[in-house]
Design a protein around this motif. Structure first.
Motif, PDB file in Angstrom:
ATOM      1  N   GLU A  23     -11.561 -15.071 -46.274  1.00 23.46           N
ATOM      2  CA  GLU A  23     -11.536 -14.017 -45.258  1.00 23.46           C
ATOM      3  C   GLU A  23     -12.896 -13.894 -44.572  1.00 23.46           C
ATOM      4  OE1 GLU A  23      -9.642 -11.611 -42.804  1.00 23.46           O
ATOM      5  OE2 GLU A  23      -8.667 -12.726 -44.419  1.00 23.46           O
ATOM      6  N   ARG A  65     -13.243 -16.614 -42.031  1.00 24.87           N
ATOM      7  CA  ARG A  65     -12.479 -16.336 -40.806  1.00 24.87           C
ATOM      8  C   ARG A  65     -13.321 -15.523 -39.826  1.00 24.87           C
ATOM      9  NH1 ARG A  65      -7.650 -13.273 -41.455  1.00 24.87           N
ATOM     10  NH2 ARG A  65      -7.097 -14.085 -39.413  1.00 24.87           N
ATOM     11  N   ARG A  66     -14.348 -14.863 -40.338  1.00 23.15           N
ATOM     12  CA  ARG A  66     -15.250 -14.056 -39.513  1.00 23.15           C
ATOM     13  C   ARG A  66     -16.507 -14.830 -39.110  1.00 23.15           C
ATOM     14  NH1 ARG A  66     -11.809 -10.833 -41.823  1.00 23.15           N
ATOM     15  NH2 ARG A  66     -11.532  -8.714 -41.125  1.00 23.15           N
ATOM     16  N   GLU A 111     -19.655  -7.529 -43.637  1.00 21.15           N
ATOM     17  CA  GLU A 111     -18.734  -8.558 -43.159  1.00 21.15           C
ATOM     18  C   GLU A 111     -17.387  -7.977 -42.754  1.00 21.15           C
ATOM     19  OE1 GLU A 111     -17.965  -8.289 -47.547  1.00 21.15           O
ATOM     20  OE2 GLU A 111     -19.784  -8.390 -46.362  1.00 21.15           O
ATOM     21  N   SER A 139     -10.302 -20.263 -41.684  1.00 23.98           N
ATOM     22  CA  SER A 139     -11.176 -20.631 -42.786  1.00 23.98           C
ATOM     23  C   SER A 139     -10.817 -22.040 -43.239  1.00 23.98           C
ATOM     24  CB  SER A 139     -10.980 -19.656 -43.945  1.00 23.98           C
ATOM     25  OG  SER A 139     -11.726 -20.066 -45.063  1.00 23.98           O
ATOM     26  N   LEU A 170     -17.070  -7.328 -39.051  1.00 24.37           N
ATOM     27  CA  LEU A 170     -17.061  -8.469 -38.132  1.00 24.37           C
ATOM     28  C   LEU A 170     -15.636  -8.813 -37.713  1.00 24.37           C
ATOM     29  CD1 LEU A 170     -19.605 -10.772 -40.007  1.00 24.37           C
ATOM     30  CD2 LEU A 170     -20.039  -9.385 -37.960  1.00 24.37           C
ATOM     31  N   PRO A 171     -15.428  -9.190 -36.462  1.00 21.29           N
ATOM     32  CA  PRO A 171     -14.083  -9.565 -36.015  1.00 21.29           C
ATOM     33  C   PRO A 171     -13.696 -10.957 -36.520  1.00 21.29           C
ATOM     34  CG  PRO A 171     -15.649  -9.909 -34.244  1.00 21.29           C
ATOM     35  CD  PRO A 171     -16.413  -9.262 -35.366  1.00 21.29           C
ATOM     36  N   VAL A 172     -12.425 -11.199 -36.627  1.00 24.31           N
ATOM     37  CA  VAL A 172     -11.918 -12.527 -36.979  1.00 24.31           C
ATOM     38  C   VAL A 172     -12.141 -13.436 -35.777  1.00 24.31           C
ATOM     39  CG1 VAL A 172      -9.851 -13.865 -37.520  1.00 24.31           C
ATOM     40  CG2 VAL A 172     -10.248 -11.649 -38.633  1.00 24.31           C
ATOM     41  N   LEU A 173     -12.770 -14.590 -36.016  1.00 28.52           N
ATOM     42  CA  LEU A 173     -13.078 -15.545 -34.943  1.00 28.52           C
ATOM     43  C   LEU A 173     -12.211 -16.791 -34.972  1.00 28.52           C
ATOM     44  CD1 LEU A 173     -16.979 -15.458 -35.109  1.00 28.52           C
ATOM     45  CD2 LEU A 173     -15.472 -14.181 -33.577  1.00 28.52           C
ATOM     46  N   LEU A 200     -20.131 -17.941 -36.537  1.00 31.07           N
ATOM     47  CA  LEU A 200     -20.757 -16.771 -35.933  1.00 31.07           C
ATOM     48  C   LEU A 200     -22.230 -17.096 -35.687  1.00 31.07           C
ATOM     49  CD1 LEU A 200     -20.548 -13.731 -35.198  1.00 31.07           C
ATOM     50  CD2 LEU A 200     -21.215 -13.252 -37.562  1.00 31.07           C
TER      51      LEU A 200
END
Length: 102
Positions: free
Chosen positions: A30, A33-34, A5, A14, A8-11, A58
């Motif tokens: 956190e 947020r991904r 995880e 949250s 993984l980029p922040v998308l 995601l």
């Protein structure tokens, strides 16, 4: 945060889904947020309650091939966006062999 995880980029943001919380859930937030949904239980057996949800989920097709390979090892018949509680007990009331509630 450690593991896949972290790659993984922040998308997005949250969304806090906890009713009553004690302890530090910053890693759960956190992870959301991904783009991932997070669950935790009180004690060792569940049920698992949704802790946080992503503002932007995601999707499997958006994963890098190496991460998609690992993620594809486990498929659950659950819509996490509609599932606030998971139970993996011996009851057969839900698609996981346990109760699943939205």
């Amino acid at each position: 945060m450690y593991g896949l995880e972290a790659a993984l980029p922040v998308l997005g943001e949250s969304l806090d889904r906890t009713q009553v919380r004690s302890g530090d859930y910053s890693d759960w937030f956190e992870i959301s947020r991904r783009g991932l949904y997070t669950y935790d239980c009180h004690g060792h057996s569940g049920p698992y309650e949704q802790v946080s949800a992503p503002s932007v989920a995601l999707l499997a097709e958006d994963l890098a091939p190496d991460i998609a390979e690992v993620a594809g090892l486990l498929r659950l018949p659950v819509l996490f966006s509609e599932t606030t509680r998971l139970s993996f007990d011996d009851d057969t009331t839900g698609p996981l062999g346990g109760a699943v509630t939205a």
